[in-house]
Write an enzyme that holds these catalytic residues in place. Structure first.
Site, PDB file in Angstrom:
ATOM      1  N   ASP A 104       2.385   1.915   3.343  1.00 31.69           N
ATOM      2  CA  ASP A 104       3.372   0.973   3.893  1.00 31.69           C
ATOM      3  C   ASP A 104       4.770   1.450   3.528  1.00 31.69           C
ATOM      4  O   ASP A 104       5.703   1.361   4.312  1.00 31.69           O
ATOM      5  CB  ASP A 104       3.247  -0.434   3.287  1.00 31.69           C
ATOM      6  CG  ASP A 104       1.884  -1.035   3.492  1.00 31.69           C
ATOM      7  OD1 ASP A 104       1.256  -0.740   4.513  1.00 31.69           O
ATOM      8  OD2 ASP A 104       1.468  -1.815   2.604  1.00 31.69           O
ATOM      9  N   ASP A 134      -0.681 -12.645   1.706  1.00 27.72           N
ATOM     10  CA  ASP A 134      -1.373 -11.649   2.535  1.00 27.72           C
ATOM     11  C   ASP A 134      -1.608 -12.313   3.893  1.00 27.72           C
ATOM     12  O   ASP A 134      -2.737 -12.643   4.271  1.00 27.72           O
ATOM     13  CB  ASP A 134      -2.687 -11.220   1.879  1.00 27.72           C
ATOM     14  CG  ASP A 134      -3.242  -9.964   2.522  1.00 27.72           C
ATOM     15  OD1 ASP A 134      -2.662  -9.518   3.530  1.00 27.72           O
ATOM     16  OD2 ASP A 134      -4.254  -9.442   2.038  1.00 27.72           O
ATOM     17  N   HIS A 183       0.888  -1.168   0.000  1.00 29.10           N
ATOM     18  CA  HIS A 183       0.000   0.000   0.000  1.00 29.10           C
ATOM     19  C   HIS A 183       0.924   1.216   0.000  1.00 29.10           C
ATOM     20  O   HIS A 183       2.006   1.166   0.597  1.00 29.10           O
ATOM     21  CB  HIS A 183      -0.834   0.099   1.277  1.00 29.10           C
ATOM     22  CG  HIS A 183      -1.736  -1.060   1.547  1.00 29.10           C
ATOM     23  ND1 HIS A 183      -1.359  -2.132   2.311  1.00 29.10           N
ATOM     24  CD2 HIS A 183      -3.020  -1.291   1.194  1.00 29.10           C
ATOM     25  CE1 HIS A 183      -2.361  -2.978   2.409  1.00 29.10           C
ATOM     26  NE2 HIS A 183      -3.386  -2.500   1.739  1.00 29.10           N
ATOM     27  N   ASP A 225     -10.708 -12.145   9.919  1.00 31.52           N
ATOM     28  CA  ASP A 225      -9.653 -12.317   8.925  1.00 31.52           C
ATOM     29  C   ASP A 225      -8.331 -12.504   9.669  1.00 31.52           C
ATOM     30  O   ASP A 225      -7.588 -11.554   9.876  1.00 31.52           O
ATOM     31  CB  ASP A 225      -9.629 -11.026   8.071  1.00 31.52           C
ATOM     32  CG  ASP A 225      -8.973 -11.212   6.719  1.00 31.52           C
ATOM     33  OD1 ASP A 225      -8.660 -12.360   6.360  1.00 31.52           O
ATOM     34  OD2 ASP A 225      -8.793 -10.204   6.018  1.00 31.52           O
ATOM     35  N   HIS A 267     -10.921 -14.345   2.890  1.00 31.42           N
ATOM     36  CA  HIS A 267     -12.145 -13.608   2.553  1.00 31.42           C
ATOM     37  C   HIS A 267     -13.218 -14.574   2.052  1.00 31.42           C
ATOM     38  O   HIS A 267     -14.408 -14.380   2.311  1.00 31.42           O
ATOM     39  CB  HIS A 267     -11.861 -12.561   1.475  1.00 31.42           C
ATOM     40  CG  HIS A 267     -10.893 -11.504   1.910  1.00 31.42           C
ATOM     41  ND1 HIS A 267     -10.505 -10.474   1.090  1.00 31.42           N
ATOM     42  CD2 HIS A 267     -10.236 -11.316   3.084  1.00 31.42           C
ATOM     43  CE1 HIS A 267      -9.647  -9.694   1.738  1.00 31.42           C
ATOM     44  NE2 HIS A 267      -9.461 -10.195   2.939  1.00 31.42           N
ATOM     45  N   ASP A 277      -5.748 -14.067   8.755  1.00 32.73           N
ATOM     46  CA  ASP A 277      -4.600 -13.949   7.843  1.00 32.73           C
ATOM     47  C   ASP A 277      -3.419 -14.813   8.245  1.00 32.73           C
ATOM     48  O   ASP A 277      -2.272 -14.342   8.277  1.00 32.73           O
ATOM     49  CB  ASP A 277      -4.131 -12.480   7.768  1.00 32.73           C
ATOM     50  CG  ASP A 277      -5.070 -11.608   6.959  1.00 32.73           C
ATOM     51  OD1 ASP A 277      -5.844 -12.149   6.163  1.00 32.73           O
ATOM     52  OD2 ASP A 277      -5.022 -10.372   7.142  1.00 32.73           O
ATOM     53  N   GLU A 335      -8.866 -13.792  -2.224  1.00 37.33           N
ATOM     54  CA  GLU A 335      -8.156 -14.106  -0.974  1.00 37.33           C
ATOM     55  C   GLU A 335      -8.846 -15.253  -0.239  1.00 37.33           C
ATOM     56  O   GLU A 335     -10.067 -15.256  -0.054  1.00 37.33           O
ATOM     57  CB  GLU A 335      -8.103 -12.868  -0.067  1.00 37.33           C
ATOM     58  CG  GLU A 335      -7.482 -13.177   1.288  1.00 37.33           C
ATOM     59  CD  GLU A 335      -7.065 -11.941   2.071  1.00 37.33           C
ATOM     60  OE1 GLU A 335      -6.599 -10.971   1.458  1.00 37.33           O
ATOM     61  OE2 GLU A 335      -7.210 -11.966   3.302  1.00 37.33           O
ATOM     62  N   ASP A 349      -4.542 -13.842  -3.123  1.00 34.47           N
ATOM     63  CA  ASP A 349      -3.957 -13.538  -1.816  1.00 34.47           C
ATOM     64  C   ASP A 349      -4.021 -14.827  -1.026  1.00 34.47           C
ATOM     65  O   ASP A 349      -5.105 -15.295  -0.644  1.00 34.47           O
ATOM     66  CB  ASP A 349      -4.752 -12.434  -1.096  1.00 34.47           C
ATOM     67  CG  ASP A 349      -4.198 -11.045  -1.415  1.00 34.47           C
ATOM     68  OD1 ASP A 349      -3.321 -10.932  -2.293  1.00 34.47           O
ATOM     69  OD2 ASP A 349      -4.643 -10.071  -0.772  1.00 34.47           O
ATOM     70  N   GLU A 393     -10.468  -6.958  -5.058  1.00 30.40           N
ATOM     71  CA  GLU A 393     -10.325  -8.037  -4.072  1.00 30.40           C
ATOM     72  C   GLU A 393     -11.598  -8.111  -3.237  1.00 30.40           C
ATOM     73  O   GLU A 393     -11.816  -7.299  -2.343  1.00 30.40           O
ATOM     74  CB  GLU A 393      -9.111  -7.739  -3.187  1.00 30.40           C
ATOM     75  CG  GLU A 393      -8.814  -8.836  -2.197  1.00 30.40           C
ATOM     76  CD  GLU A 393      -7.566  -8.522  -1.353  1.00 30.40           C
ATOM     77  OE1 GLU A 393      -6.602  -7.937  -1.886  1.00 30.40           O
ATOM     78  OE2 GLU A 393      -7.574  -8.856  -0.161  1.00 30.40           O
TER      79      GLU A 393
HETATM   80  C1  XLS Z   1      -7.590  -7.032   3.999  1.00 25.81           C
HETATM   81  C2  XLS Z   1      -7.093  -7.173   2.645  1.00 25.81           C
HETATM   82  C3  XLS Z   1      -5.919  -6.277   2.301  1.00 25.81           C
HETATM   83  C4  XLS Z   1      -5.721  -6.210   0.826  1.00 25.81           C
HETATM   84  C5  XLS Z   1      -4.882  -5.067   0.358  1.00 25.81           C
HETATM   85  O1  XLS Z   1      -8.351  -7.854   4.504  1.00 25.81           O
HETATM   86  O2  XLS Z   1      -6.781  -8.502   2.430  1.00 25.81           O
HETATM   87  O3  XLS Z   1      -4.777  -6.706   2.964  1.00 25.81           O
HETATM   88  O4  XLS Z   1      -5.172  -7.378   0.330  1.00 25.81           O
HETATM   89  O5  XLS Z   1      -5.449  -3.845   0.662  1.00 25.81           O
HETATM   90 NI    NI Z   2      -5.765  -9.305   0.789  1.00 24.46          NI
HETATM   91 NI    NI Z   3      -7.690  -9.868   3.957  1.00 16.31          NI
END
Ligand code: XLS
Ligand code: NI
Ligand code: NI
Length: 443
Positions: free
Chosen positions: A105, A340, A102, A308, A272, A310, A269, A297, A233
């Site tokens: 970042d 991700d 991003h 999430d 998600h 992750d 993703e 992702d 996404e």
């Molecule tokens: C958040 C998203 C984010 C996107 C990028 O849940 O996965 O990380 O991949 O903005």
């Molecule tokens: Ni993501």
């Molecule tokens: Ni995410």
């Protein structure tokens, strides 16, 4: 070179499945050819800058825990420069050739738009030099349109057009940065592009606003020479109560409604998908079915936690199903496999970043080998073809070609009598998948 990650001396080696070195690959052999291409180019792994470099271990119940040598909390630009150096050390040692970021970042937001732009330009120049030197590439860039307080009620979908304008400014510069760094994708993830309550939300209006931002981004991007792909996404919720890009099917419908389908594809993703009540495979299959699977992702949720989380992807079954879809459509042109994923709060050492990525890379490398073997042997394709064979001839064909009518079909059904119930052989197919996954022949 051993500045931020002294526990890993050089590039992580490939040692094969029998290795007991925790800092070696068992399956990921970058140069090995699969389907005529190297594993590296089949998988196109990417490190997520926000999690792996900027992650602090914070969660909704507690602040930062990690003590990162590149993040000293002094001058934010000095921190940003150190973070970039750490990123390239991590990428080089892991042998990962791509990263995603991003805007915020990479460079801290300044007091004005102008200062933010200057910060970003400075960091982009440094990143470009490090890319040239290391051979690392940018997979995709994106703008963080969710962290700043101005985006509390959304960015493009905010009721205030001035917020929309700030978002537009950020997207413009993040896209510029992506172009300058040769990124092959640009992502929209609409974290706050949704609502918290319908009592104060004009959903139809907000969706039109979102489409407007997407449309002007495409227009601008093509003007400044962006030749890559725009990705959306999907995610159903979090932080919003309801996100407009709920899942792949909803997002495809949205793109179709606003005539944006030609310019966008999807970045799917895993976590998600789970939040939307789907499997990763389902979301990938929906996207691929519409020829709109652009990028992945890769991560995983925790079945006992409803957010999430992750986590790094370690589920070989899910990864194999994903690679079946990816290989089935002939790979990813502009996209790749972006981690991700973030370390657990308790995994506080920098070496944990290596364990996490090595595990994820080995999982997808093995999944690639398993999926490739299954496709070569046609073990799923053949029974699938047989199952639908009757639609390739006679009345089946006429139905699909739009040449059959209700009365004709009534007549046909009458003449033919009751159809036979045929087994779908689900359990047998599940066993086939397991056989391949656990096969000692695939190494
Ligand atoms: C958040 C998203 C984010 C996107 C990028 O849940 O996965 O990380 O991949 O903005
Ligand atoms: Ni993501
Ligand atoms: Ni995410």
């Amino acid at each position: 070179m051993t500045k931020f990650f002294p526990e890993v001396l050089g590039p992580v080696p490939f040692e094969g499945p029998s290795s007991d070195n925790p800092l070696a690959f068992r399956y990921y052999d970058a140069k090995r050819k699969v389907r005529g291409r190297t594993m590296e180019s089949q998988l196109k792994f990417s490190v997520a800058y926000w999690h792996s470099l900027r992650g602090t271990g914070a969660d909704p119940f507690g602040g930062p825990v990690y003590d990162r040598p590149w993040c000293r909390g002094g001058d934010p630009m000095e921190d940003a420069e150190r973070t970039l150096d750490a990123a390239f050390e991590l990428l080089t040692k892991l042998g990962v050739k791509r990263y995603c970021f991003h805007d915020r970042d990479l460079a801290p937001e300044g007091a004005t738009i102008e200062e933010s732009n200057r910060n970003l330009d400075h960091m982009v120049q440094r990143a470009a030099a490090l890319q040239r030197h290391s051979g690392v590439k940018l997979l995709w860039g994106t703008a963080n349109l969710f962290s700043h307080p101005r985006y509390t009620h959304g960015a493009a979908t905010n009721p205030d057009p001035l917020v929309f304008a700030h978002a537009a400014a950020q997207v413009r510069r993040a896209l510029d940065a992506t172009v300058a760094l040769g990124g092959t994708g640009y992502v929209f993830w609409g974290g706050r592009e949704g609502y918290s309550s319908l009592l104060n939300t004009d959903m139809d209006q907000e969706r039109r606003q979102l489409a407007a931002l997407l449309r002007m981004t495409v227009e601008y991007g093509r003007q400044v020479g962006f030749t890559g792909a725009f990705f959306i996404e999907p995610k159903p919720m979090e932080p919003s109560t309801h996100q407009y890009d709920f899942d792949a099917a909803t997002t495809l419908g949205f793109l179709r409604e606003f005539e944006l389908l030609d310019d966008f594809s999807l970045n799917i993703e895993a976590n998600h998908a789970t939040l939307a009540g789907h499997s990763f495979q389902h979301e990938l299959a929906v996207a691929a079915g519409a020829s709109k699977l652009g990028s992945l992702d890769i991560n995983r949720g925790d079945p006992t936690l409803g957010w999430d989380t992750d986590q790094f992807p370690l589920d070989l079954h899910a990864a194999t199903m994903a690679m079946l879809v990816v290989l089935g459509q002939g790979g990813l042109k502009h996209g790749g496999l972006n981690f991700d994923a973030k370390l657990r709060r308790g995994s506080s050492d920098t070496v944990d970043l290596f364990h996490a990525h090595i595990g994820g890379m080995d999982t997808f490398a093995r999944a690639l080998l398993v999926a490739d073997a299954m496709l070569k042997d046609g073990v799923l394709k053949r029974p699938l073809k047989r199952r639908y064979a009757a639609y390739g001839r006679g009345m089946g064909k006429e139905i699909l070609q739009g040449q059959a009518s209700l009365p004709e079909l009534e007549q046909w059904a009458q003449d033919m009598g009751e159809p036979q119930v045929r087994s779908g052989r689900q359990e047998a197919l599940e066993n086939v998948v397991n056989d391949y996954i656990y096969s000692s022949k695939i190494r």
